[in-house]
Design a protein around this motif. Structure first.
Motif, PDB file in Angstrom:
ATOM      1  N   ILE A  61       0.892  -1.165   0.000  1.00  0.00           N
ATOM      2  CA  ILE A  61       0.000   0.000   0.000  1.00  0.00           C
ATOM      3  C   ILE A  61       0.929   1.213   0.000  1.00  0.00           C
ATOM      4  CG2 ILE A  61      -1.760   1.278   1.275  1.00  0.00           C
ATOM      5  CD1 ILE A  61      -2.699  -1.425   2.475  1.00  0.00           C
ATOM      6  N   ALA A  62       0.952   1.925  -1.120  1.00  0.00           N
ATOM      7  CA  ALA A  62       1.948   2.999  -1.279  1.00  0.00           C
ATOM      8  C   ALA A  62       1.641   4.165  -0.348  1.00  0.00           C
ATOM      9  CB  ALA A  62       1.969   3.464  -2.731  1.00  0.00           C
ATOM     10  N   GLY A  63       2.685   4.810   0.113  1.00  0.00           N
ATOM     11  CA  GLY A  63       2.581   5.907   1.074  1.00  0.00           C
ATOM     12  C   GLY A  63       1.650   7.004   0.591  1.00  0.00           C
ATOM     13  N   VAL A  91       3.691   5.103   4.800  1.00  0.00           N
ATOM     14  CA  VAL A  91       2.934   6.276   5.252  1.00  0.00           C
ATOM     15  C   VAL A  91       3.253   7.420   4.294  1.00  0.00           C
ATOM     16  CG1 VAL A  91       2.928   5.594   7.669  1.00  0.00           C
ATOM     17  CG2 VAL A  91       4.762   7.079   6.829  1.00  0.00           C
ATOM     18  N   GLY A  92       2.471   8.497   4.373  1.00  0.00           N
ATOM     19  CA  GLY A  92       2.759   9.680   3.572  1.00  0.00           C
ATOM     20  C   GLY A  92       3.921  10.448   4.176  1.00  0.00           C
ATOM     21  N   SER A  93       4.327  11.494   3.484  1.00  0.00           N
ATOM     22  CA  SER A  93       5.432  12.329   3.951  1.00  0.00           C
ATOM     23  C   SER A  93       5.259  12.688   5.430  1.00  0.00           C
ATOM     24  CB  SER A  93       5.470  13.610   3.123  1.00  0.00           C
ATOM     25  OG  SER A  93       6.301  14.536   3.767  1.00  0.00           O
ATOM     26  N   GLN A  94       6.308  12.472   6.216  1.00  0.00           N
ATOM     27  CA  GLN A  94       6.202  12.672   7.675  1.00  0.00           C
ATOM     28  C   GLN A  94       6.583  14.081   8.128  1.00  0.00           C
ATOM     29  OE1 GLN A  94       7.913   8.445   7.897  1.00  0.00           O
ATOM     30  NE2 GLN A  94       7.441   8.892  10.023  1.00  0.00           N
ATOM     31  N   ALA A 121       8.705   4.175   6.179  1.00  0.00           N
ATOM     32  CA  ALA A 121       8.661   5.603   6.538  1.00  0.00           C
ATOM     33  C   ALA A 121       8.817   6.429   5.259  1.00  0.00           C
ATOM     34  CB  ALA A 121       9.778   5.921   7.521  1.00  0.00           C
ATOM     35  N   ASN A 122       8.533   7.736   5.340  1.00  0.00           N
ATOM     36  CA  ASN A 122       8.543   8.544   4.123  1.00  0.00           C
ATOM     37  C   ASN A 122       8.932   9.997   4.390  1.00  0.00           C
ATOM     38  OD1 ASN A 122       7.331  10.307   1.962  1.00  0.00           O
ATOM     39  ND2 ASN A 122       6.697   8.334   1.144  1.00  0.00           N
ATOM     40  N   ILE A 123       9.960  10.445   3.667  1.00  0.00           N
ATOM     41  CA  ILE A 123      10.290  11.882   3.689  1.00  0.00           C
ATOM     42  C   ILE A 123      10.592  12.322   2.258  1.00  0.00           C
ATOM     43  CG2 ILE A 123      11.230  11.891   6.055  1.00  0.00           C
ATOM     44  CD1 ILE A 123      14.054  11.981   4.740  1.00  0.00           C
ATOM     45  N   ALA A 186      14.499   4.688  -2.921  1.00  0.00           N
ATOM     46  CA  ALA A 186      14.309   5.940  -3.659  1.00  0.00           C
ATOM     47  C   ALA A 186      12.994   5.815  -4.403  1.00  0.00           C
ATOM     48  CB  ALA A 186      15.455   6.168  -4.627  1.00  0.00           C
ATOM     49  N   LYS A 187      12.119   6.786  -4.190  1.00  0.00           N
ATOM     50  CA  LYS A 187      10.730   6.636  -4.639  1.00  0.00           C
ATOM     51  C   LYS A 187      10.271   7.833  -5.465  1.00  0.00           C
ATOM     52  CE  LYS A 187       6.161   6.162  -2.390  1.00  0.00           C
ATOM     53  NZ  LYS A 187       5.478   7.214  -3.112  1.00  0.00           N
ATOM     54  N   GLU A 188       9.922   7.604  -6.709  1.00  0.00           N
ATOM     55  CA  GLU A 188       9.291   8.672  -7.488  1.00  0.00           C
ATOM     56  C   GLU A 188       7.811   8.679  -7.125  1.00  0.00           C
ATOM     57  OE1 GLU A 188       8.346  11.008  -9.541  1.00  0.00           O
ATOM     58  OE2 GLU A 188      10.182  11.851 -10.361  1.00  0.00           O
ATOM     59  N   THR A 189       7.096   9.693  -7.592  1.00  0.00           N
ATOM     60  CA  THR A 189       5.692   9.783  -7.178  1.00  0.00           C
ATOM     61  C   THR A 189       4.756   9.934  -8.378  1.00  0.00           C
ATOM     62  OG1 THR A 189       6.010  12.132  -6.866  1.00  0.00           O
ATOM     63  CG2 THR A 189       6.225  10.764  -4.904  1.00  0.00           C
ATOM     64  N   GLY A 215       1.064   7.120 -15.327  1.00  0.00           N
ATOM     65  CA  GLY A 215      -0.078   6.315 -15.739  1.00  0.00           C
ATOM     66  C   GLY A 215      -1.133   6.193 -14.662  1.00  0.00           C
ATOM     67  N   GLY A 216      -0.745   6.579 -13.445  1.00  0.00           N
ATOM     68  CA  GLY A 216      -1.715   6.582 -12.339  1.00  0.00           C
ATOM     69  C   GLY A 216      -1.912   8.011 -11.863  1.00  0.00           C
ATOM     70  N   THR A 217      -1.878   8.178 -10.545  1.00  0.00           N
ATOM     71  CA  THR A 217      -2.056   9.515  -9.964  1.00  0.00           C
ATOM     72  C   THR A 217      -0.996  10.471 -10.507  1.00  0.00           C
ATOM     73  OG1 THR A 217      -2.855   8.445  -7.962  1.00  0.00           O
ATOM     74  CG2 THR A 217      -2.244  10.778  -7.788  1.00  0.00           C
ATOM     75  N   ALA A 261       7.017  -1.685  -8.424  1.00  0.00           N
ATOM     76  CA  ALA A 261       6.305  -1.054  -9.544  1.00  0.00           C
ATOM     77  C   ALA A 261       5.091  -0.324  -9.002  1.00  0.00           C
ATOM     78  CB  ALA A 261       5.857  -2.116 -10.534  1.00  0.00           C
ATOM     79  N   THR A 262       5.155   0.997  -8.999  1.00  0.00           N
ATOM     80  CA  THR A 262       4.020   1.809  -8.548  1.00  0.00           C
ATOM     81  C   THR A 262       3.669   2.804  -9.641  1.00  0.00           C
ATOM     82  OG1 THR A 262       4.898   1.670  -6.301  1.00  0.00           O
ATOM     83  CG2 THR A 262       3.163   3.285  -6.666  1.00  0.00           C
ATOM     84  N   GLY A 263       2.392   3.165  -9.692  1.00  0.00           N
ATOM     85  CA  GLY A 263       1.921   4.152 -10.665  1.00  0.00           C
ATOM     86  C   GLY A 263       0.928   3.499 -11.613  1.00  0.00           C
ATOM     87  N   GLY A 264      -0.367   3.659 -11.313  1.00  0.00           N
ATOM     88  CA  GLY A 264      -1.401   3.156 -12.209  1.00  0.00           C
ATOM     89  C   GLY A 264      -1.639   1.662 -12.148  1.00  0.00           C
ATOM     90  N   ALA A 285      -1.617   3.060  -4.634  1.00  0.00           N
ATOM     91  CA  ALA A 285      -2.047   4.143  -3.735  1.00  0.00           C
ATOM     92  C   ALA A 285      -3.521   4.475  -3.930  1.00  0.00           C
ATOM     93  CB  ALA A 285      -1.169   5.372  -3.948  1.00  0.00           C
ATOM     94  N   LEU A 286      -3.838   5.217  -4.975  1.00  0.00           N
ATOM     95  CA  LEU A 286      -5.187   5.779  -5.136  1.00  0.00           C
ATOM     96  C   LEU A 286      -6.343   4.780  -4.951  1.00  0.00           C
ATOM     97  CD1 LEU A 286      -6.481   8.554  -5.726  1.00  0.00           C
ATOM     98  CD2 LEU A 286      -6.503   7.945  -8.143  1.00  0.00           C
ATOM     99  N   PRO A 287      -6.262   3.555  -5.487  1.00  0.00           N
ATOM    100  CA  PRO A 287      -7.399   2.636  -5.315  1.00  0.00           C
ATOM    101  C   PRO A 287      -7.737   2.332  -3.843  1.00  0.00           C
ATOM    102  CG  PRO A 287      -5.939   1.825  -7.032  1.00  0.00           C
ATOM    103  CD  PRO A 287      -5.230   2.967  -6.367  1.00  0.00           C
TER     104      PRO A 287
END
Ligand code: FNR
Length: 354
Positions: A61-63, A91-94, A121-123, A186-189, A215-217, A261-264, A285-287
């Motif tokens: 479950i993506a941050g 989690v989302g950005s902390q 964790a996420n920053i 390392a995470k793109e968004t 392709g997603g959010t 693999a995240t994004g759409g 994430a979004l779903p």
């Protein structure tokens, strides 16, 4: 306070508006159906080991959130599902929790509700650049995380009215963060990670890549709904569909570092395609956002949907395990095929698998 308000606005926009971009690249990928699968559905195992931890399915479950009192319930529902299915959860950005102690519980609830899940964790890279490695350490401690995702979101920073557009020294900052005791992702968004950047990330000492492909959010899309200035809104509109599609990123980076693999990713078939292209796991994430605003049962239903759909794809391609799936033959066509040829990545490898 500013961060807290913005975070909630983002959630509201993602719930109420269409913020997705088009084309993940998975549209150009077909898993080849096997009429004689020779496996029993009930014997299929989705188990993986990721960065030293066992997950019952290759799903994360993506941050997304935390940092506003209203988001605690969202994280609580997501975490309950992650714990039950023993999958990953970010989690989302902390930033908001680091700036304001009273918001720590909106993130910490995740570890509380998911004591056995793989918690990330996420920053943001901008906060790391500004505040250094202690900042990263605080984020990890706040939720007793198994790994730390550092998000690279320069597209959003570029179009966001209050965006931080400083990027010089980012690689060095990443290198320093890699001295932490947990693995760094390392995470793109939503704009994707290329092969060239993946090599730089590996050099910096990063342990894994979350490609966060197009392709997603779309964060440029999210900002379109916030920007007051006409000119800047037009710029953000231009970049709605900017980035490297998720499938392209997976093909480019999976042999450089373990890849999420995240994004759409919108079905278990997408998860299966991502794994067959070389990813270790898929991030979504979004779903999960809308179900998480309703109840933990709704999130569990959604996770179950992804799990059953992935399992069905594995059954119909004769894959007993994720290891088998990562060797499943693929047909790749269209723009994705052109990209692979253009980037001199062998398409034949996927075709020759039997
Ligand atoms: C996100 N995402 C995100 N990523 C991150 O690293 N830090 C963050 O704080 C957030 N916040 C956030 C909020 C909301 C509401 C959404 C929908 C997403 C990005 C997320 O992790 C993911 O990379 C992208 O959303 C692409 O995946 P989907 O949504 O297409 O499945």
């Amino acid at each position: 306070m500013e961060t807290k308000r913005r975070k909630f606005e983002h959630i509201r926009i993602c719930l109420e508006e269409n913020v997705e971009s088009s084309y993940t690249g998975f549209e150009d990928v077909m898993l080849i159906h096997k009429a004689l699968p020779e496996v029993d559905y009930d014997k299929i195992s989705l188990e993986i080991e990721f960065l030293g931890k066992k997950l019952n399915a290759p799903i994360i479950i993506a941050g997304m959130t935390g940092g506003h009192p209203e988001t605690k319930r969202i994280n609580e529902n997501l975490a309950a599902a992650a714990e039950e299915f023993k999958i990953g959860i970010g989690v989302g950005s902390q930033r908001a929790g680091i700036e304001d102690d009273s918001l720590v519980d909106t993130y910490a609830i995740v570890r509380e509700k998911a004591p056995n899940a793989f918690v990330i964790a996420n920053i943001g890279i901008s906060q790391l650049l500004e505040s250094g490695v202690e900042y990263a350490e605080k984020a990890v401690e706040m939720i007793d995380a198994d790994a730390l995702a550092i998000h690279l979101n320069f597209l959003q920073e570029a179009v966001q009215p209050e965006g931080d557009k400083k990027a010089e020294g980012a690689k060095e900052a990443l290198e320093e963060a890699c001295s932490l005791k947990v693995p760094i992702i390392a995470k793109e968004t939503g704009a994707g990670i290329s092969r060239e950047v993946a090599f730089e990330l590996r050099e910096a000492g990063v342990s894994a890549i979350d490609v966060g492909g197009k392709g997603g959010t779309s964060w440029s899309a999210v900002e379109v709904f916030r920007i007051k200035d006409d000119v800047m809104r037009e710029v953000a509109l231009d970049f709605w569909d900017w980035g490297i599609p998720t499938a392209f990123c997976v093909a480019e980076v999976h042999d450089i570092l373990p890849t999420i693999a995240t994004g759409g990713i919108r079905s278990g078939i997408d998860v299966a395609k991502a794994l067959a292209l070389g990813a270790e796991a898929a991030g979504i994430a979004l779903p999960f956002l809308k179900p998480a605003t309703i109840s933990e049962e709704e999130v569990k239903r959604k996770v179950k949907y992804f799990v059953e759909s992935l399992k069905t794809a594995m059954f119909l391609t004769g894959c007993k395990s994720v290891k088998d799936l990562r060797k499943a033959p693929l047909f790749i066509t269209g723009k994705f095929r052109e990209w692979l040829e253009f980037r001199e990545i062998s398409v034949e490898v996927f075709a020759r698998r039997r």
